[in-house]
Structure formats: C-alpha cells, structure tokens
Enzyme design. Structure first.
Site, PDB file in Angstrom:
ATOM      1  N   HIS A 228      -8.779  -3.595  -2.588  1.00 20.72           N
ATOM      2  CA  HIS A 228      -7.917  -2.742  -1.762  1.00 20.72           C
ATOM      3  C   HIS A 228      -8.368  -1.279  -1.852  1.00 20.72           C
ATOM      4  O   HIS A 228      -8.487  -0.586  -0.835  1.00 20.72           O
ATOM      5  CB  HIS A 228      -6.464  -2.918  -2.238  1.00 20.72           C
ATOM      6  CG  HIS A 228      -5.454  -2.136  -1.482  1.00 20.72           C
ATOM      7  ND1 HIS A 228      -4.523  -2.715  -0.640  1.00 20.72           N
ATOM      8  CD2 HIS A 228      -5.203  -0.800  -1.430  1.00 20.72           C
ATOM      9  CE1 HIS A 228      -3.764  -1.762  -0.107  1.00 20.72           C
ATOM     10  NE2 HIS A 228      -4.147  -0.589  -0.577  1.00 20.72           N
ATOM     11  N   GLU A 229      -8.634  -0.813  -3.086  1.00 25.46           N
ATOM     12  CA  GLU A 229      -8.990   0.610  -3.269  1.00 25.46           C
ATOM     13  C   GLU A 229     -10.392   0.910  -2.734  1.00 25.46           C
ATOM     14  O   GLU A 229     -10.618   1.962  -2.134  1.00 25.46           O
ATOM     15  CB  GLU A 229      -8.890   1.007  -4.745  1.00 25.46           C
ATOM     16  CG  GLU A 229      -7.524   0.789  -5.398  1.00 25.46           C
ATOM     17  CD  GLU A 229      -6.344   1.286  -4.593  1.00 25.46           C
ATOM     18  OE1 GLU A 229      -6.494   2.239  -3.800  1.00 25.46           O
ATOM     19  OE2 GLU A 229      -5.258   0.696  -4.728  1.00 25.46           O
TER      20      GLU A 229
ATOM     21  N   CYS B 103       0.860  -1.182   0.000  1.00 31.50           N
ATOM     22  CA  CYS B 103       0.000   0.000   0.000  1.00 31.50           C
ATOM     23  C   CYS B 103       0.898   1.234   0.000  1.00 31.50           C
ATOM     24  O   CYS B 103       1.853   1.296   0.771  1.00 31.50           O
ATOM     25  CB  CYS B 103      -0.885   0.000   1.243  1.00 31.50           C
ATOM     26  SG  CYS B 103      -1.957   1.450   1.372  1.00 31.50           S
TER      27      CYS B 103
ATOM     28  N   HIS C  90     -10.213   1.365   0.866  1.00 33.38           N
ATOM     29  CA  HIS C  90      -9.740   2.708   1.240  1.00 33.38           C
ATOM     30  C   HIS C  90     -10.918   3.686   1.339  1.00 33.38           C
ATOM     31  O   HIS C  90     -10.924   4.572   2.199  1.00 33.38           O
ATOM     32  CB  HIS C  90      -8.751   3.249   0.199  1.00 33.38           C
ATOM     33  CG  HIS C  90      -7.313   2.906   0.465  1.00 33.38           C
ATOM     34  ND1 HIS C  90      -6.659   3.246   1.626  1.00 33.38           N
ATOM     35  CD2 HIS C  90      -6.391   2.273  -0.308  1.00 33.38           C
ATOM     36  CE1 HIS C  90      -5.397   2.833   1.561  1.00 33.38           C
ATOM     37  NE2 HIS C  90      -5.206   2.225   0.403  1.00 33.38           N
TER      38      HIS C  90
END
Ligand SMILES: [Zn+2]
Length: 182
Positions: free
Chosen positions: A131-132, A89, A135
């Site tokens: 993952h995004e 990351c 976020h």
C-alpha cells in the site's frame, strides 16, 4: 512532535510519483519523524510521504507493534494473493474495502542513515508495504480493487463527509474504529 495534516483523496500530490531520496541528511530525518508522529497521531498502520505533501520515496509503518520506516523501497511479492483482506487509507478517512494483495512481501531499501535494509512481511505487514510503496508511485488502493468493488467504493467516497475537502490545511479527526488505515 510535528504532526502534519494528511492529504485527502482528490489532492493531486497523491497522484504524483515521488522522487528517490538522494541526500540522507538532517531534513530526511525530520521527514521520517514527521511521518512517524503523524501516523501515530492518526492513528494509522502506515503513512507515505506524499500523504503529507512531500514528493519523496519514504514511508513509515506501525504493524504488529513494529515501528519503522523505509526509503527508496523495492518490493518482491509472493504469487499467492489475499483477495479478501480489508484495507483502509488515511487519505480516505473512515472507509475500508477488500483489496487484493500479495500475502508475502520482501521490501528492500534504506534507513534514514543510508544503510541498506531488507524487511520481510506477511499478511498485514505485507499489505502495508504494498500500500505504501503504491503511494510512492501515485497509485491508490482503489486502483487495486476489482472493478465491481471499486465502483461501490467510489460511490461511498463521493458521499463521504470529507469528499471535496482536499485542501492541504484540512485536518481530519478519524473515528477510533479504523486503526488499520494506511
Ligand atoms: Zn494510504
């Protein structure tokens, strides 16, 4: 080019859920450009708006030579998991760890002009979408690790040279070997 500084773990913006985009305007197009420029400069495989301090549901990706962005994403995930895949990351410079993720993901959302988009990804692309999108919900990859792995990761994170340097103006120059950071 409008490269922004990337927020590091410890910055509260990374723990704040982002708001849906309502106006598909010039400002949004500038945000997508800033995210793209910052991601390519890092370099990274993905970048979410909160990582440059903007609380909107937008991310960019650059995986397998495919460059793109997605706004207000919704994910549909396969039940099969990749338990062993390494993930990094950009908000945790220089570190990567095995992180369980669904192997396939269908991501639905919008492009910067407000047109509906459906993206399908497997392996690294699917990992990137997860993952995004995490976020955008204030979730970080350490939250997805199994407890033993997380403990190990947290020890290294506390010892990292950037740890505690989460001031918004801090600019990190990443090492060349971590092209998979997201
Ligand atoms: Zn990240």
């Amino acid at each position: 080019m409008a490269i922004q500084s990337i927020r590091l773990f410890g910055d509260p913006v990374l723990r704040t859920p982002a708001e849906p985009v309502k106006d598909f305007d010039k400002e949004l197009r500038k945000l997508v450009k800033d995210l793209t420029d910052t991601m390519m400069d890092a370099p990274g495989a993905g970048l979410a708006a909160p990582q440059i301090g903007v609380g909107l549901r937008v991310f960019t990706y650059y995986v397998d030579d495919q460059l793109g962005h997605l706004i207000n994403p919704n994910l549909d995930l396969s039940e099969d998991l990749d338990e062993e895949g390494e993930e990094g990351c950009l908000s945790f410079p220089g570190l990567s760890y095995p992180t369980p993720r669904a192997i396939r993901a269908v991501a639905k959302g919008f492009d910067m002009h407000g047109e509906p988009v459906t993206l399908e990804g497997t392996d690294l692309m699917a990992r990137c979408f997860q993952h995004e999108t995490d976020h955008l919900d204030g979730i970080l990859f350490i939250d997805r690790m199994d407890p033993a792995q997380r403990k190990l990761a947290m020890r290294e994170i506390r010892q990292a040279e950037w740890s505690g340097l989460s001031a918004p103006t801090f600019k990190f120059s990443p090492h060349a070997t971590h092209g998979k950071a997201l």
